[in-house]
Design an enzyme around this catalytic site. Sequence first.
Site, PDB file in Angstrom:
ATOM      1  N   PHE A   1     -42.727  31.791 -76.113  1.00  0.00           N
ATOM      2  CA  PHE A   1     -43.803  30.822 -76.355  1.00  0.00           C
ATOM      3  C   PHE A   1     -44.576  30.500 -75.061  1.00  0.00           C
ATOM      4  O   PHE A   1     -45.752  30.859 -74.906  1.00  0.00           O
ATOM      5  CB  PHE A   1     -43.156  29.575 -76.987  1.00  0.00           C
ATOM      6  CG  PHE A   1     -43.933  28.312 -76.907  1.00  0.00           C
ATOM      7  CD1 PHE A   1     -45.277  28.267 -77.258  1.00  0.00           C
ATOM      8  CD2 PHE A   1     -43.316  27.134 -76.465  1.00  0.00           C
ATOM      9  CE1 PHE A   1     -45.988  27.071 -77.179  1.00  0.00           C
ATOM     10  CE2 PHE A   1     -44.022  25.950 -76.392  1.00  0.00           C
ATOM     11  CZ  PHE A   1     -45.360  25.915 -76.732  1.00  0.00           C
TER      12      PHE A   1
ATOM     13  N   GLY B   1     -38.026  35.939 -78.045  1.00  0.00           N
ATOM     14  CA  GLY B   1     -39.476  36.153 -78.113  1.00  0.00           C
ATOM     15  C   GLY B   1     -39.855  37.267 -79.066  1.00  0.00           C
ATOM     16  O   GLY B   1     -39.008  37.832 -79.758  1.00  0.00           O
TER      17      GLY B   1
ATOM     18  N   ILE C   1     -32.902  40.010 -67.801  1.00  0.00           N
ATOM     19  CA  ILE C   1     -32.815  39.503 -66.430  1.00  0.00           C
ATOM     20  C   ILE C   1     -31.405  39.669 -65.865  1.00  0.00           C
ATOM     21  O   ILE C   1     -31.182  39.458 -64.688  1.00  0.00           O
ATOM     22  CB  ILE C   1     -33.251  38.014 -66.337  1.00  0.00           C
ATOM     23  CG1 ILE C   1     -32.434  37.128 -67.290  1.00  0.00           C
ATOM     24  CG2 ILE C   1     -34.743  37.866 -66.597  1.00  0.00           C
ATOM     25  CD1 ILE C   1     -32.643  35.637 -67.079  1.00  0.00           C
TER      26      ILE C   1
ATOM     27  N   SER D   1     -36.069  21.741 -66.812  1.00  0.00           N
ATOM     28  CA  SER D   1     -36.080  20.978 -68.064  1.00  0.00           C
ATOM     29  C   SER D   1     -35.852  19.485 -67.833  1.00  0.00           C
ATOM     30  O   SER D   1     -35.013  19.093 -67.011  1.00  0.00           O
ATOM     31  CB  SER D   1     -34.987  21.532 -68.979  1.00  0.00           C
ATOM     32  OG  SER D   1     -34.743  20.628 -70.033  1.00  0.00           O
ATOM     33  N   SER D   2     -36.540  18.683 -68.622  1.00  0.00           N
ATOM     34  CA  SER D   2     -36.353  17.227 -68.545  1.00  0.00           C
ATOM     35  C   SER D   2     -34.953  16.825 -69.011  1.00  0.00           C
ATOM     36  O   SER D   2     -34.552  15.666 -68.844  1.00  0.00           O
ATOM     37  CB  SER D   2     -37.403  16.512 -69.387  1.00  0.00           C
ATOM     38  OG  SER D   2     -37.270  16.884 -70.743  1.00  0.00           O
TER      39      SER D   2
ATOM     40  N   TYR E   1     -26.620  23.632 -71.433  1.00  0.00           N
ATOM     41  CA  TYR E   1     -28.020  24.010 -71.185  1.00  0.00           C
ATOM     42  C   TYR E   1     -28.605  23.192 -70.042  1.00  0.00           C
ATOM     43  O   TYR E   1     -29.203  23.728 -69.111  1.00  0.00           O
ATOM     44  CB  TYR E   1     -28.851  23.822 -72.461  1.00  0.00           C
ATOM     45  CG  TYR E   1     -30.345  23.980 -72.240  1.00  0.00           C
ATOM     46  CD1 TYR E   1     -30.921  25.248 -72.137  1.00  0.00           C
ATOM     47  CD2 TYR E   1     -31.177  22.864 -72.124  1.00  0.00           C
ATOM     48  CE1 TYR E   1     -32.292  25.389 -71.913  1.00  0.00           C
ATOM     49  CE2 TYR E   1     -32.538  22.994 -71.908  1.00  0.00           C
ATOM     50  CZ  TYR E   1     -33.096  24.266 -71.814  1.00  0.00           C
ATOM     51  OH  TYR E   1     -34.447  24.408 -71.591  1.00  0.00           O
TER      52      TYR E   1
ATOM     53  N   LYS F   1     -29.860  24.481 -66.299  1.00  0.00           N
ATOM     54  CA  LYS F   1     -31.233  24.275 -65.818  1.00  0.00           C
ATOM     55  C   LYS F   1     -31.235  23.490 -64.503  1.00  0.00           C
ATOM     56  O   LYS F   1     -32.028  23.766 -63.611  1.00  0.00           O
ATOM     57  CB  LYS F   1     -32.065  23.559 -66.889  1.00  0.00           C
ATOM     58  CG  LYS F   1     -32.441  24.468 -68.045  1.00  0.00           C
ATOM     59  CD  LYS F   1     -33.550  25.415 -67.606  1.00  0.00           C
ATOM     60  CE  LYS F   1     -33.762  26.576 -68.544  1.00  0.00           C
ATOM     61  NZ  LYS F   1     -34.815  27.495 -68.111  1.00  0.00           N
TER      62      LYS F   1
ATOM     63  N   ASN G   1     -40.789  18.451 -73.474  1.00  0.00           N
ATOM     64  CA  ASN G   1     -41.200  18.755 -74.861  1.00  0.00           C
ATOM     65  C   ASN G   1     -42.531  19.477 -74.974  1.00  0.00           C
ATOM     66  O   ASN G   1     -43.528  18.915 -75.428  1.00  0.00           O
ATOM     67  CB  ASN G   1     -41.266  17.464 -75.688  1.00  0.00           C
ATOM     68  CG  ASN G   1     -39.888  16.896 -75.912  1.00  0.00           C
ATOM     69  OD1 ASN G   1     -39.337  16.253 -75.019  1.00  0.00           O
ATOM     70  ND2 ASN G   1     -39.302  17.155 -77.062  1.00  0.00           N
TER      71      ASN G   1
ATOM     72  N   ARG H   1     -28.675  12.081 -84.353  1.00  0.00           N
ATOM     73  CA  ARG H   1     -27.891  13.185 -83.792  1.00  0.00           C
ATOM     74  C   ARG H   1     -27.207  12.673 -82.529  1.00  0.00           C
ATOM     75  O   ARG H   1     -27.882  12.128 -81.655  1.00  0.00           O
ATOM     76  CB  ARG H   1     -28.793  14.367 -83.454  1.00  0.00           C
ATOM     77  CG  ARG H   1     -29.094  15.208 -84.672  1.00  0.00           C
ATOM     78  CD  ARG H   1     -29.766  16.489 -84.309  1.00  0.00           C
ATOM     79  NE  ARG H   1     -30.982  16.255 -83.536  1.00  0.00           N
ATOM     80  CZ  ARG H   1     -31.970  17.144 -83.446  1.00  0.00           C
ATOM     81  NH1 ARG H   1     -31.874  18.300 -84.056  1.00  0.00           N
ATOM     82  NH2 ARG H   1     -33.045  16.881 -82.737  1.00  0.00           N
TER      83      ARG H   1
HETATM   84  N1  LIG Z   1     -40.338  24.543 -74.883  1.00  0.00           N
HETATM   85  C1  LIG Z   1     -39.932  23.472 -74.214  1.00  0.00           C
HETATM   86  O1  LIG Z   1     -40.205  22.321 -74.591  1.00  0.00           O
HETATM   87  C2  LIG Z   1     -39.145  23.606 -72.940  1.00  0.00           C
HETATM   88  C3  LIG Z   1     -38.698  22.438 -72.282  1.00  0.00           C
HETATM   89  C4  LIG Z   1     -37.981  22.564 -71.094  1.00  0.00           C
HETATM   90  C5  LIG Z   1     -37.743  23.814 -70.543  1.00  0.00           C
HETATM   91  N2  LIG Z   1     -38.162  24.933 -71.214  1.00  0.00           N
HETATM   92  C6  LIG Z   1     -37.887  26.234 -70.590  1.00  0.00           C
HETATM   93  O2  LIG Z   1     -39.088  26.985 -70.578  1.00  0.00           O
HETATM   94  C7  LIG Z   1     -38.790  28.373 -70.708  1.00  0.00           C
HETATM   95  C8  LIG Z   1     -39.613  28.971 -71.836  1.00  0.00           C
HETATM   96  O3  LIG Z   1     -39.277  28.308 -73.037  1.00  0.00           O
HETATM   97  P1  LIG Z   1     -39.962  28.636 -74.444  1.00  0.00           P
HETATM   98  O4  LIG Z   1     -40.042  27.366 -75.182  1.00  0.00           O
HETATM   99  O5  LIG Z   1     -41.185  29.446 -74.213  1.00  0.00           O
HETATM  100  O6  LIG Z   1     -38.811  29.501 -75.130  1.00  0.00           O
HETATM  101  P2  LIG Z   1     -38.858  30.966 -75.789  1.00  0.00           P
HETATM  102  O7  LIG Z   1     -37.525  31.182 -76.393  1.00  0.00           O
HETATM  103  O8  LIG Z   1     -40.046  31.106 -76.651  1.00  0.00           O
HETATM  104  O9  LIG Z   1     -39.016  31.909 -74.516  1.00  0.00           O
HETATM  105  C9  LIG Z   1     -37.926  32.376 -73.750  1.00  0.00           C
HETATM  106  C10 LIG Z   1     -38.058  33.883 -73.654  1.00  0.00           C
HETATM  107  O10 LIG Z   1     -37.012  34.375 -72.798  1.00  0.00           O
HETATM  108  C11 LIG Z   1     -36.561  35.602 -73.349  1.00  0.00           C
HETATM  109  N3  LIG Z   1     -35.207  35.872 -72.872  1.00  0.00           N
HETATM  110  C12 LIG Z   1     -34.057  35.216 -73.220  1.00  0.00           C
HETATM  111  N4  LIG Z   1     -33.007  35.767 -72.583  1.00  0.00           N
HETATM  112  C13 LIG Z   1     -33.496  36.781 -71.821  1.00  0.00           C
HETATM  113  C14 LIG Z   1     -32.914  37.725 -70.939  1.00  0.00           C
HETATM  114  N5  LIG Z   1     -31.587  37.751 -70.704  1.00  0.00           N
HETATM  115  N6  LIG Z   1     -33.712  38.622 -70.324  1.00  0.00           N
HETATM  116  C15 LIG Z   1     -35.044  38.633 -70.553  1.00  0.00           C
HETATM  117  N7  LIG Z   1     -35.659  37.759 -71.391  1.00  0.00           N
HETATM  118  C16 LIG Z   1     -34.889  36.851 -72.005  1.00  0.00           C
HETATM  119  C17 LIG Z   1     -36.628  35.403 -74.858  1.00  0.00           C
HETATM  120  O11 LIG Z   1     -36.668  36.635 -75.563  1.00  0.00           O
HETATM  121  C18 LIG Z   1     -37.913  34.602 -74.998  1.00  0.00           C
HETATM  122  O12 LIG Z   1     -39.034  35.449 -75.199  1.00  0.00           O
HETATM  123  C19 LIG Z   1     -37.289  28.451 -70.920  1.00  0.00           C
HETATM  124  O13 LIG Z   1     -36.703  28.724 -69.671  1.00  0.00           O
HETATM  125  C20 LIG Z   1     -36.894  27.069 -71.388  1.00  0.00           C
HETATM  126  O14 LIG Z   1     -35.570  26.755 -71.054  1.00  0.00           O
HETATM  127  C21 LIG Z   1     -38.857  24.860 -72.384  1.00  0.00           C
END
Ligand SMILES: NC(=O)c1ccc[n+]([C@@H]2O[C@H](COP(=O)([O-])OP(=O)(O)OC[C@H]3O[C@@H](n4cnc5c(N)ncnc54)[C@H](O)[C@@H]3O)[C@@H](O)[C@H]2O)c1
Length: 338
Positions: free
Chosen positions: A27, A52, A75, A138-139, A162, A166, A194, A294
């Site tokens: 995303f 993804g 990764i 992350s928050s 988690y 982070k 969020n 929750r």
């Molecule tokens: N969406 C939120 O509100 C939010 C809040 C805090 C932190 N984050 C962090 O932001 C980042 C992106 O989040 P998002 O919401 O886009 O999630 P997402 O799941 O859409 O994106 C994460 C991507 O990482 C890829 N991935 C997972 N494991 C992998 C690996 N071992 N090697 C390569 N790729 C891998 C997944 O396929 C996915 O495309 C994450 O690190 C998440 O922890 C997101």
Amino acid sequence: MALMNWREMHGDAFEGGQALVTGGAGFIGSHLSEALLDLGATVVVLDDLTGGDVANFETYRDRAGDRLRFIEGSILDESVVADAVAGCRWVFHQAAWGSVPRSVAMPDRYHAINATGTMNILEAARGAGVARVMFAASSSAYGDTPTLPKVETMPVRARSPYAANKSYGEALMRAWANSYGDSGLDTASLRYFNIFGPRQNANSAYAAVIAAFAKALLAGERPVIYGDGEQSRDFTFVDNAVHANLLAARHDAPLLGEVFNVACGQRVTVNELAAAMARQLGRPELTPEHKDDRPGDVKHSLADLSLIKQTLGYKPVVAFEQGLAVTVDWYRQIAAGV
Ligand SMILES: NC(=O)c1ccc[n+]([C@@H]2O[C@H](COP(=O)([O-])OP(=O)(O)OC[C@H]3O[C@@H](n4cnc5c(N)ncnc54)[C@H](O)[C@@H]3O)[C@@H](O)[C@H]2O)c1
């Protein structure tokens, strides 16, 4: 898809440069990649597709031409990471497994991907002469402290594997910038609050609340709220997170692993959110169904944005209401098969 004219905001800072976006098929990573491509950069996406989908960058793949390179890999695979990072000036490390409850069920797997995976990225970046790594923090690091707003100087109180992963990632960022700065490596951690927007996966069992509400309402079902719905969050449209990353990447002084809140700076209750979405989808009669709280859910969340404003010149570029309208529209189109 972006609402923003990134050129107006970031000029030619990324023109001709190369960036690695880990998790770029996800995303947030897909929006970041799109902005970087719009800014004239070459983008390497490294993603193992465990969360993804290539559909997330299909809409701009043609437009990007050979400036977008997709590597399907993990990764955790050091040789793949070394290949992906070669020639990159910036790394935007978004790859991770999300979801607090799933991390409680699978702590070892989460540690491998979110913690060890992050160190792999730093080590490869150091070896490749990367200028700066931006980390998706992350928050959740703030835990359940009731103090509002959340300021970066507050202690880390991770309450789940988690959140611990982070927070550890933030520590790695600071350690690598301070230990290996001589090699030219700098880092920054961006604590997302969020984040929501188009392309956020609504089908996952752990879908974020906006994605889950959209899915329910579009299926003609009442959205489920855990608790009384008076809990509030600093819901942040994805373009704001992209903007923060771009500002951090082009900052002209060392950031030395500094941690920054990334948010909108506005608190919206889950009841207000459900009502706004039902209205936008023309289904105001689909009032929420309330279920038990929750355990472990934080009651309120709101970011203090002073540090990122002062240091990086950040301010939110898309307000909550505007972002929500765009997002709801996107889920509507997806549901209609457009
Ligand atoms: N969406 C939120 O509100 C939010 C809040 C805090 C932190 N984050 C962090 O932001 C980042 C992106 O989040 P998002 O919401 O886009 O999630 P997402 O799941 O859409 O994106 C994460 C991507 O990482 C890829 N991935 C997972 N494991 C992998 C690996 N071992 N090697 C390569 N790729 C891998 C997944 O396929 C996915 O495309 C994450 O690190 C998440 O922890 C997101």
